[in-house]
Design a protein around this motif. Structure first.
Motif, PDB file in Angstrom:
ATOM      1  N   ILE A  46       0.840  -1.208   0.000  1.00 23.75           N
ATOM      2  CA  ILE A  46       0.000   0.000   0.000  1.00 23.75           C
ATOM      3  C   ILE A  46       0.872   1.254   0.000  1.00 23.75           C
ATOM      4  CG2 ILE A  46      -1.567   1.374   1.437  1.00 23.75           C
ATOM      5  CD1 ILE A  46      -3.002  -1.192   2.142  1.00 23.75           C
ATOM      6  N   ILE A  47       1.910   1.256   0.804  1.00 26.82           N
ATOM      7  CA  ILE A  47       2.803   2.416   0.848  1.00 26.82           C
ATOM      8  C   ILE A  47       3.536   2.579  -0.481  1.00 26.82           C
ATOM      9  CG2 ILE A  47       4.856   3.357   1.981  1.00 26.82           C
ATOM     10  CD1 ILE A  47       3.743   2.206   4.586  1.00 26.82           C
ATOM     11  N   ALA A  48       3.861   1.484  -1.154  1.00 23.19           N
ATOM     12  CA  ALA A  48       4.491   1.577  -2.479  1.00 23.19           C
ATOM     13  C   ALA A  48       3.543   2.215  -3.490  1.00 23.19           C
ATOM     14  CB  ALA A  48       4.926   0.194  -2.950  1.00 23.19           C
ATOM     15  N   VAL A  49       2.260   1.895  -3.406  1.00 22.35           N
ATOM     16  CA  VAL A  49       1.271   2.515  -4.301  1.00 22.35           C
ATOM     17  C   VAL A  49       1.153   4.011  -3.998  1.00 22.35           C
ATOM     18  CG1 VAL A  49      -1.191   2.587  -4.868  1.00 22.35           C
ATOM     19  CG2 VAL A  49      -0.012   0.406  -4.739  1.00 22.35           C
ATOM     20  N   ILE A  50       1.150   4.368  -2.725  1.00 20.97           N
ATOM     21  CA  ILE A  50       1.104   5.787  -2.347  1.00 20.97           C
ATOM     22  C   ILE A  50       2.336   6.510  -2.873  1.00 20.97           C
ATOM     23  CG2 ILE A  50       1.198   7.364  -0.372  1.00 20.97           C
ATOM     24  CD1 ILE A  50      -0.554   5.313   1.129  1.00 20.97           C
ATOM     25  N   SER A  51       3.477   5.860  -2.811  1.00 16.68           N
ATOM     26  CA  SER A  51       4.710   6.442  -3.351  1.00 16.68           C
ATOM     27  C   SER A  51       4.591   6.679  -4.852  1.00 16.68           C
ATOM     28  CB  SER A  51       5.882   5.513  -3.061  1.00 16.68           C
ATOM     29  OG  SER A  51       7.045   5.959  -3.685  1.00 16.68           O
ATOM     30  N   ALA A  52       4.030   5.729  -5.561  1.00 17.59           N
ATOM     31  CA  ALA A  52       3.861   5.879  -7.011  1.00 17.59           C
ATOM     32  C   ALA A  52       2.915   7.030  -7.334  1.00 17.59           C
ATOM     33  CB  ALA A  52       3.341   4.579  -7.609  1.00 17.59           C
ATOM     34  N   ILE A  53       1.856   7.170  -6.558  1.00 21.87           N
ATOM     35  CA  ILE A  53       0.928   8.287  -6.773  1.00 21.87           C
ATOM     36  C   ILE A  53       1.635   9.613  -6.522  1.00 21.87           C
ATOM     37  CG2 ILE A  53      -1.158   9.405  -5.878  1.00 21.87           C
ATOM     38  CD1 ILE A  53      -2.263   6.556  -5.395  1.00 21.87           C
ATOM     39  N   GLY A  54       2.454   9.673  -5.480  1.00 20.55           N
ATOM     40  CA  GLY A  54       3.202  10.890  -5.187  1.00 20.55           C
ATOM     41  C   GLY A  54       4.168  11.254  -6.295  1.00 20.55           C
ATOM     42  N   ILE A  55       4.808  10.266  -6.877  1.00 22.11           N
ATOM     43  CA  ILE A  55       5.745  10.530  -7.968  1.00 22.11           C
ATOM     44  C   ILE A  55       5.012  11.099  -9.178  1.00 22.11           C
ATOM     45  CG2 ILE A  55       7.296   9.422  -9.626  1.00 22.11           C
ATOM     46  CD1 ILE A  55       8.086   7.512  -7.365  1.00 22.11           C
ATOM     47  N   VAL A  56       3.820  10.608  -9.441  1.00 24.40           N
ATOM     48  CA  VAL A  56       3.056  11.084 -10.594  1.00 24.40           C
ATOM     49  C   VAL A  56       2.461  12.466 -10.337  1.00 24.40           C
ATOM     50  CG1 VAL A  56       0.996  10.635 -11.973  1.00 24.40           C
ATOM     51  CG2 VAL A  56       2.549   8.777 -11.433  1.00 24.40           C
ATOM     52  N   LYS A  57       1.944  12.710  -9.150  1.00 27.42           N
ATOM     53  CA  LYS A  57       1.188  13.928  -8.893  1.00 27.42           C
ATOM     54  C   LYS A  57       2.030  15.139  -8.512  1.00 27.42           C
ATOM     55  CE  LYS A  57      -2.981  13.925  -8.973  1.00 27.42           C
ATOM     56  NZ  LYS A  57      -3.760  14.402 -10.100  1.00 27.42           N
ATOM     57  N   PHE A  58       3.158  14.940  -7.843  1.00 29.61           N
ATOM     58  CA  PHE A  58       3.944  16.096  -7.425  1.00 29.61           C
ATOM     59  C   PHE A  58       4.583  16.766  -8.621  1.00 29.61           C
ATOM     60  CE2 PHE A  58       4.491  14.236  -2.944  1.00 29.61           C
ATOM     61  CZ  PHE A  58       3.354  14.881  -2.520  1.00 29.61           C
ATOM     62  N   GLN A  59       4.896  18.069  -8.462  1.00 37.55           N
ATOM     63  CA  GLN A  59       5.214  18.884  -9.622  1.00 37.55           C
ATOM     64  C   GLN A  59       6.694  19.097  -9.897  1.00 37.55           C
ATOM     65  OE1 GLN A  59       2.968  22.399  -8.901  1.00 37.55           O
ATOM     66  NE2 GLN A  59       1.085  21.491  -9.641  1.00 37.55           N
ATOM     67  N   ASP A  60       7.563  18.931  -8.936  1.00 33.93           N
ATOM     68  CA  ASP A  60       8.975  19.151  -9.227  1.00 33.93           C
ATOM     69  C   ASP A  60       9.816  17.993  -8.711  1.00 33.93           C
ATOM     70  OD1 ASP A  60       8.937  19.626  -6.541  1.00 33.93           O
ATOM     71  OD2 ASP A  60      10.149  21.429  -6.608  1.00 33.93           O
ATOM     72  N   VAL A  61      11.081  18.028  -9.068  1.00 38.30           N
ATOM     73  CA  VAL A  61      11.966  16.910  -8.758  1.00 38.30           C
ATOM     74  C   VAL A  61      12.173  16.745  -7.256  1.00 38.30           C
ATOM     75  CG1 VAL A  61      14.117  18.220  -8.945  1.00 38.30           C
ATOM     76  CG2 VAL A  61      14.132  15.804  -9.435  1.00 38.30           C
ATOM     77  N   PHE A  62      12.111  17.827  -6.509  1.00 37.01           N
ATOM     78  CA  PHE A  62      12.357  17.752  -5.072  1.00 37.01           C
ATOM     79  C   PHE A  62      11.195  17.087  -4.342  1.00 37.01           C
ATOM     80  CE2 PHE A  62      14.519  21.460  -6.815  1.00 37.01           C
ATOM     81  CZ  PHE A  62      15.819  21.063  -6.595  1.00 37.01           C
ATOM     82  N   LEU A  63       9.976  17.465  -4.688  1.00 36.40           N
ATOM     83  CA  LEU A  63       8.813  16.821  -4.072  1.00 36.40           C
ATOM     84  C   LEU A  63       8.717  15.361  -4.500  1.00 36.40           C
ATOM     85  CD1 LEU A  63       6.198  19.679  -4.500  1.00 36.40           C
ATOM     86  CD2 LEU A  63       7.328  18.973  -2.403  1.00 36.40           C
TER      87      LEU A  63
END
Length: 171
Positions: free
Chosen positions: A21-38
Motif C-alpha cells: 500500500i505504501i508503495a502505491v502511495i509512493s507511485a501516486i506521489g511521484i506522478v502527482k507532485f510537480q517538481d523533482v524535489f517533491l
C-alpha cells in the motif's frame, strides 16, 4: 502452537500488505507532485518504508514457516535503508545545483493544490513561460560555471608563468 503460527503468518502478511500500500502511495506521489524535489521526497521516504515493511514481513514469514533465517534478506534491508536516501539526496543536490524548477505555492494559481499535476490548472502559455524561465536560469548557471572555470584556469596559468619567471631569474 498452530494458533501462534497462524498469528505470525497474519502479522507477516499484514506487513507485506502495508508495504505494498505504501508503495502505491509512493507511485501516486511521484506522478502527482510537480517538481523533482517533491517527487524525490515521495519516492525516497515512502519507498524505503515500503521495502522495509515488505522485507521484514518476508523475513518473519520464512523464519516462522521454514525455520530459515536469511542473512541476505537482513543485509538487503540494511543496504536499501542506507543507500536509497543517500542516492536520492545526491540526485536532489544535483538538481538544485543545475537550477531545476522548484515548486512554490505563490507560483501556482490560487485554486491549485500541491497534489494537482501541472496540466490541470495551467494554460499552455503559462507552461511555456515557466519552461522559458527555467531555461534562462539554467543558461545563467551554466554561464556562471564556465566563467568561474575560465578564471581558475587563468589563475593557474598566471601562477605557472610567475613560477617560470622566478626559475629563470634564479638561473
Amino acid at each position: 502452537m498452530a494458533q501462534i503460527n497462524e498469528i505470525i503468518e497474519l502479522i507477516a502478511a499484514l506487513l507485506i500488505f502495508l508495504g505494498s500500500i505504501i508503495a502505491v502511495i509512493s507511485a501516486i506521489g511521484i506522478v502527482k507532485f510537480q517538481d523533482v524535489f517533491l517527487r524525490s521526497h515521495a519516492s525516497t521516504k515512502s519507498s524505503t518504508l515500503s521495502v522495509l515493511l515488505t522485507l521484514v514481513g518476508v523475513l518473519i514469514y520464512f523464519t516462522n514457516e521454514q525455520s530459515f533465517f536469511s542473512v541476505r534478506l537482513l543485509l538487503s534491508i540494511v543496504f536499501i535503508n542506507l543507500t536509497s536516501p543517500v542516492g536520492m539526496h545526491l540526485v536532489a543536490r544535483a538538481a538544485y545545483r543545475t537550477g531545476a524548477y522548484m515548486y512554490r505555492k505563490d507560483d501556482a494559481p490560487s485554486r491549485s493544490s500541491i497534489l494537482l499535476s501541472s496540466k490541470e490548472y495551467n494554460s499552455t502559455e503559462e507552461l511555456k513561460n515557466r519552461a522559458r524561465i527555467r531555461e534562462e536560469r539554467r543558461e545563467k548557471i551554466y554561464y556562471d560555471v564556465q566563467k568561474q572555470r575560465q578564471k581558475e584556469k587563468q589563475q593557474e596559468e598566471n601562477i605557472e608563468s610567475l613560477s617560470e619567471a622566478r626559475r629563470e631569474t634564479k638561473d
